[in-house]
Design an enzyme around this catalytic site. Structure first.
Site, PDB file in Angstrom:
ATOM      1  N   ASP A 146       0.840  -1.193   0.000  1.00  0.00           N
ATOM      2  CA  ASP A 146       0.000   0.000   0.000  1.00  0.00           C
ATOM      3  C   ASP A 146       0.881   1.250   0.000  1.00  0.00           C
ATOM      4  OD1 ASP A 146      -2.337   1.799   0.724  1.00  0.00           O
ATOM      5  OD2 ASP A 146      -3.279  -0.143   1.010  1.00  0.00           O
ATOM      6  N   HIS A 204      -3.740   6.135   3.362  1.00  0.00           N
ATOM      7  CA  HIS A 204      -4.509   4.952   2.997  1.00  0.00           C
ATOM      8  C   HIS A 204      -3.940   3.690   3.643  1.00  0.00           C
ATOM      9  CE1 HIS A 204      -6.042   1.702   0.382  1.00  0.00           C
ATOM     10  NE2 HIS A 204      -7.079   2.499   0.169  1.00  0.00           N
ATOM     11  N   SER A 523     -11.387  -1.135  -0.323  1.00  0.00           N
ATOM     12  CA  SER A 523     -10.064  -1.023   0.297  1.00  0.00           C
ATOM     13  C   SER A 523     -10.132  -1.267   1.795  1.00  0.00           C
ATOM     14  CB  SER A 523      -9.470   0.369   0.053  1.00  0.00           C
ATOM     15  OG  SER A 523      -8.953   0.489  -1.240  1.00  0.00           O
TER      16      SER A 523
END
Length: 880
Positions: A146, A204, A523
């Site tokens: 990520d 994120h 996600s």
């Protein structure tokens, strides 16, 4: 061994099957020029492959080398294209190096200050596993590929520590493994600058990590969480593999390198919340995913967030045969900005483009816009505003996305409205594209109805906008998320696989941006499944392959319904249902395979065998039953592009069993034959996707029922429209000053200097469905094939292609624009470098291979003859 002997052996090894080049749809996929991912044959060593490259005069530099994948990523300097590389002895597959967008982390939810955001673990049985069974994921390693992780966050601290740490810099660090493959400034187009510090500067990855293994139950340092919460596996060991910079994109060869390092560092599970657009399973990350899982790993991947784009949209890595494609269910609670109208408070979600709270004067009033029949208008036509005074007011419109492709926001703005609110259909709050310079937001369907009722009572009621977000019980809570991408895949396989909580999830964030936030997306669902793997492995004191755990999770999932519905949601939306980790651990039964693909009417599998195994210590009697699910109709109005929200229909298959009740001794397996009949309802010409679930229920008290989903398509899938002909595609046009215009009569395009040409031909294409091979073919005036069109802007016009999205962020219709500068790629050219055709008249044909066909041209293609154009090109220089 001498070079000649090596090359002779390589040539012999490839006589059976030549390598395959996998072209991409260069109109919709960003890629790195002259860069290729190359997979070698299984028996070919790296040094032998490099010798073969040099022998074939390939000049290159190495970007990355892969061992499990058995290949390399190269930057080719000698002009060799993908087809030429695939013909070199020893090569199995060749792909372009493509770019993946950085996962989206909405700014509007960064300040998670409300104290009442609620945990989602009661939806999955994880709360019971934590409290009663003391399962925490201890001893299991999960790699997160990520944006990195803010490893200093206190939610990742070891017991007794005030802040977290990274394994290479401290003792007892929970984030023990990892690597930064790229550096802060990497954006996909520049050179990576790797180092050993995978610190997150985007957010994120930190949010994903918190869902998997964060622990914010007793944090006493600032910033404090808005409410104590805990991840799925709060004692799991984490590997942080950073593949994105602070912004931009990442190349898939970088992602492959991260996957291999995660394997080499002993990760038991990999999480990849990197969902992209519609894809095929032959992409490189899916290929490597299958190789890693076959070696004992597990892999969870996001299915994508394009649920309002309709069918055929499941993405990338999760399409692997052994990997797990994860879709999302909404949390029962959401964290939103809001407004007050008519005495009630309502949540809203700003558009992707606006992406911030709406701040308008407190005296703004509402104007719903209606069609002549009295229904709320979608706002897609300018004339709906005729006679309406919307100056300085907020417009309320209907959120139908099946036809509004020109931007309802810009139309409202031109009419004088200061903002537009769009009522989501059918339920929930689904974000839309919008405009960067105009307040655009969506509201729940029920909110829209209540606002209209309040407006009818008092049209002068004013809207007051909140200063900060707060918590709401949300429409669609506990049901499949509206934003989750719909299947099936390009070969009618059942994807996605399973669901997890992904809508409105509180988790960790970078400390620089407040430390905590609430985000939504597949996600967020994918790491929940990754964490669930850790609990399962700990409970079983074993580490089964990922596809084996996937089967258990799918067998025991909770089958869900859409909000307010009494029927079950399509398996093309929810997979096997919401994961129930408690049931997965407690079950003593399994069904194989974990999904049934009935395909279409032409290839219909009437009879299918399943195996039911009793893993328990005692004999068990099972009753078999069938629960049908909603059918999805995407082509019910002679439309040639799938509806953004498919029409739900009661088109149900029927199933009979070779035995409706069966007794299975302990440790034994029994095979059952299922005989399917396609739905009687539903028109084959409209290609409804139908589905359901086959359930085996044990008769013992407390026994866990198990099930397997099936999917099918009524009709001949080869007749599903490829091009959106209703909107006029494909078409042969001209481009002038970046605008597409009709070709003037008797035009001869002067392409002797293409970069400075005033007018160039354009082929406009709009794919609404997967195709194994999208081509633009060029024929001369004698109808002789001269090559595949090559565009300086979009590249080669052949190869597999997923469908395009419905609209852009701005609400504009998405399509592919192929400019033609007179160049083609021919089969006769071994390097497949583009060549310029002589001046003359040429015929342009767009042909897309139909699904589940052999690829014989033209029989297996949807063919459109766009007519003839005349061009003038520069003469070929005389040879010296």
């Amino acid at each position: 061994m001498k070079l000649a002997t090596i090359l002779s052996a390589l040539a012999a090894a490839t006589l059976v099957a030549a390598g395959k080049f996998h072209p991409i749809d260069e109109s919709k996929v960003d890629y790195v020029p002259n860069a290729y991912i190359i997979e070698y044959n299984d028996n070919v060593r790296h040094r032998d492959a490099h010798n073969s490259f040099r022998a074939n005069k390939v000049d290159y530099s190495v970007r990355n080398e892969f061992n499990v994948f058995n290949g390399a990523a190269l930057t080719v300097k000698s002009g060799h294209e993908g087809e030429a590389l695939a013909k070199i002895p020893g090569i199995k597959n060749v792909w372009r190096v493509t770019l993946h967008k950085i996962p989206k982390a909405p700014k509007s939810t960064k300040k998670a200050t409300d104290p009442s955001v609620v945990s989602v673990h009661h939806m999955t049985g994880v709360d019971v596993l934590h409290k009663k069974h003391k399962l925490t994921g201890k001893g299991i390693k999960i790699g997160i590929i990520d944006t990195g992780i803010d490893y200093k966050h206190p939610a990742f601290a070891a017991s007794g520590a005030k802040e977290g740490c990274f394994g290479r810099y401290g003792k007892n660090c929970r984030i023990k493994y990892g690597w930064d493959f790229v550096g802060d400034d990497y954006n996909g187009a520049n050179t990576p600058k790797p180092d050993g510090d995978p610190m997150d500067c985007n957010g994120h990855g930190s949010h994903v990590a918190g869902i998997i293994g964060g622990n914010a139950m007793n944090i006493k340092v600032s910033p404090k969480p808005p409410q104590p919460f805990i991840g799925v596996a709060p004692e799991v060991t984490i590997g942080a593999y950073r593949v994105f910079g602070c912004y931009g994109t990442s190349a898939d060869d970088v992602i492959l390198a991260a996957m291999e390092l995660a394997f080499n560092e002993g990760m038991d599970v990999i999480n990849m919340s990197l969902g992209e657009d519609s894809s095929y399973k032959s992409n490189p990350t899916a290929v490597l995913a299958d190789k890693l899982i076959a070696r004992g790993m597990a892999l969870a991947a996001a299915a994508g967030n394009q649920g309002t784009d309709g069918v055929w949209m499941v993405s990338d890595t999760g399409l692997s045969d052994l990997g797990t494609s994860v879709t999302s269910f909404d949390n029962n609670y959401g964290f939103y900005n809001s407004f007050t109208y008519g005495g009630a408070v309502y949540p809203y979600a700003p558009s992707d483009a606006w992406n911030m709270a709406i701040d308008l004067p407190a005296n703004t009033t509402l104007v719903p816009i209606f069609e002549k029949d009295g229904s709320l208008s979608d706002g897609c036509d300018e004339d709906v505003y005729n006679g309406l005074d919307v100056q300085g007011k907020v417009v309320l419109a209907f959120g139908d996305q099946s036809r509004c492709l020109s931007g309802r926001g810009s139309i409202a703005k031109d009419a004088g409205a200061v903002a537009i609110l769009v009522q989501t259909t059918p339920v929930g709050i689904a974000t839309m594209g919008g405009s960067y310079d105009y307040p655009f937001a969506t509201v729940e369907h029920g909110t829209g109805e209540e606002m209209i009722a309040a407006w009818r009572k008092n049209p002068k009621s004013r809207i007051a906008w909140s200063k900060r977000p707060s918590t709401f019980t949300v429409e669609n809570g506990g049901s499949p998320s509206v934003f989750s991408s719909l299947g099936l895949d390009g070969e009618l396989r059942s994807k996605p696989d399973i669901a997890a909580p992904g809508g409105n999830i509180l988790s960790t964030y970078t400390l620089a941006d407040g430390g905590y936030t609430v985000l939504s997306g597949t996600s967020m669902a994918s790491p929940y499944i990754a964490g669930a793997h850790a609990l399962y492995m700990q409970a079983k004191n074993a580490k089964p392959r990922g596809d084996e755990i996937r089967k258990v999770f799918k067998n025991t999932a909770t089958i869900g319904s859409n909000f307010g519905s009494k029927t079950k949601a399509s398996a093309a939306k929810q997979g096997a249902g919401m994961v129930n980790v408690l049931s997965a651990i407690m079950t003593t039964t399994s069904i194989s395979p974990d999904h049934i693909d009935l395909l279409d009417s032409k290839h219909f599998k009437k009879s299918v065998k399943i195996s039911i195994k009793n893993h328990g210590k005692h004999s068990q009697t099972y009753t078999l039953s069938h629960v049908p699910a909603d059918a999805l109709n995407s082509y019910n109005a002679n439309n040639t592009f799938p509806l953004g929200i498919p029409v739900i229909e009661p088109d149900y298959a029927t199933v009979s069993f070779s035995a409706s009740k069966v007794k299975i001794p302990a440790g034994k397996t029994v095979k059952i034959t299922l005989n399917f009949k396609e739905p009687k309802k539903g028109k084959a010409s409209e290609f409804p996707i139908y589905s359901g679930f086959i359930i085996a229920t044990p008769n013992s008290k407390g026994g866990v029922p198990v099930h397997v989903p099936y999917t099918g398509l009524k009709g001949d899938v080869s007749k599903v429209p490829m091009q959106d002909t209703v909107q006029g595609f494909p078409s042969l046009m001209a481009q002038q000053d970046w605008k597409v215009v009709e070709i003037p009569a008797k035009t001869v395009f002067d392409l002797t200097d293409p970069e400075n040409a005033e007018l160039v031909p354009v082929i406009a294409s709009r794919l609404g469905s997967h195709t194994p091979n999208f081509t633009i073919r060029v024929f001369d005036d004698k109808k002789t094939f001269v090559g595949y069109l090559y565009s300086n802007s979009l590249g080669r016009a052949f190869g597999w292609a997923g469908r395009v999205s419905s609209t852009s962020f701005h609400g504009k219709m998405m399509f592919s624009r192929w400019t033609w500068e007179g160049q083609v790629l021919t089969d006769a050219d071994p390097t497949l470098e583009p060549v310029t055709v002589p001046s003359g008249t040429y015929q342009v044909v767009v042909a897309s291979q139909k699904k589940l066909t052999k690829g014989d041209y033209p029989a297996d293609y949807e063919v459109f003859d766009l007519g003839k154009i005349s061009i003038k090109t520069a003469p070929k220089p005389a040879e010296e």
